[in-house]
Design an enzyme around this catalytic site. Structure first.
Site, PDB file in Angstrom:
ATOM      1  N   LYS A  96      11.302  -5.665   2.677  1.00  0.00           N
ATOM      2  CA  LYS A  96      10.298  -4.697   2.225  1.00  0.00           C
ATOM      3  C   LYS A  96      11.004  -3.405   1.822  1.00  0.00           C
ATOM      4  CE  LYS A  96       6.399  -4.291   4.480  1.00  0.00           C
ATOM      5  NZ  LYS A  96       5.495  -4.060   5.634  1.00  0.00           N
TER       6      LYS A  96
HETATM    7  O1  G3P Z   1       2.856  -2.715   6.540  1.00  0.00           O
HETATM    8  C1  G3P Z   1       1.867  -1.873   6.030  1.00  0.00           C
HETATM    9  C2  G3P Z   1       0.704  -1.806   6.906  1.00  0.00           C
HETATM   10  O2  G3P Z   1       1.116  -2.179   8.197  1.00  0.00           O
HETATM   11  C3  G3P Z   1       0.012  -0.497   6.977  1.00  0.00           C
HETATM   12  O3  G3P Z   1      -1.111  -0.727   7.729  1.00  0.00           O
HETATM   13  O4  G3P Z   1      -2.901  -0.264   9.307  1.00  0.00           O
HETATM   14  O5  G3P Z   1      -0.807   1.121   9.375  1.00  0.00           O
HETATM   15  O6  G3P Z   1      -2.427   1.371   7.494  1.00  0.00           O
HETATM   16  P1  G3P Z   1      -1.844   0.465   8.516  1.00  0.00           P
END
Ligand code: G3P
Length: 227
Positions: free
Chosen positions: A86
């Site tokens: 990533k």
């Molecule tokens: O990897 C990206 C994702 O985990 C972001 O999610 O829930 O932290 O906005 P969040």
């Protein structure tokens, strides 16, 4: 549509791969830090838990392209199987994605907030883009619209990059993203479990079992079962 777990929690991953049709696991630095464990043994444990076939996504930490590439090489050499790196869509990130494409290292462009972020990453050679649906919504944007537009742009311009939508806070967001035609979603374990929950299911199943028991005196369809 791919169903991917966004977590580095061993217990949750173990449970989900047993019960759900899971295609892979995504992590990011914050998700790994949450586990409060040495990161490399943890990644190796996840790798061995999910098997070689499922995709494991690991994010680079470096800010410049040269170091991102070095970290990506390290990740791919140290973890076997289906590993994707990533890379955030900064300018340095785009440069790293281009360099990694040449080396045959598969990438997912992360921190995608706009269709143009996604277009650049796809053109640079990313295999996936991860638009942050809930984080876009929180900025008074429209996460579903962003994902729909990315899909449309990829179609119109014959970009083979896949959309693995990320950052969800509720089932409705996942539902809308599925309708928009995303290639996959990655969500926290509790949200994946919430996809199967509906009070009527439990009620229906209990009624079926009761009807059966009342007639046949057993809780099983098997002829030789003692239940
Ligand atoms: O990897 C990206 C994702 O985990 C972001 O999610 O829930 O932290 O906005 P969040």
């Amino acid at each position: 549509m791919q169903l991917v777990i966004d977590s580095a929690n061993i217990e949750s991953i173990n449970k989900l791969i047993e019960f759900f049709p899971i295609d892979g696991v995504t992590t990011n630095p914050s998700i790994i830090v949450n586990e409060q464990k040495p990161f490399f043994p943890l990644l190796k444990e996840i790798r061995s838990l999910i098997g070689e076939e499922r995709e494991l996504f690991v994010q680079v930490i470096a800010k410049n392209a040269k170091e991102m590439v070095e970290e990506a090489r390290f990740i791919c050499e140290a973890l076997s199987g289906n590993v994707l790196v990533k890379v955030p869509v900064t300018m340095e990130g785009l440069k790293a994605i281009k360099l990694l494409k040449v080396e045959g290292i598969r990438t997912l462009a992360t921190t995608i907030y706009t269709p143009m972020n996604a277009y650049l990453a796809a053109k640079a050679g990313a295999e996936y883009v991860a638009p942050y649906v809930n984080r876009i919504d929180n900025l008074t944007g429209d996460g579903v619209k962003v994902v729909s537009e990315i899909i449309e742009i990829f179609k119109r311009h014959h970009l083979s990059c896949k959309v693995l939508a990320a950052s969800f806070k509720n089932v409705q967001q996942i539902h809308n993203i599925s309708l928009a035609g995303a290639h996959g979603i990655t969500a926290a374990p509790e949200l994946i479990e919430a996809l199967v929950e509906h009070p009527s299911i439990k009620e229906n199943v209990e009624k079926f079992r009761k009807d059966w028991f009342d007639e046949y005196g057993k809780e099983s369809l098997l002829l030789n079962s003692s239940k």
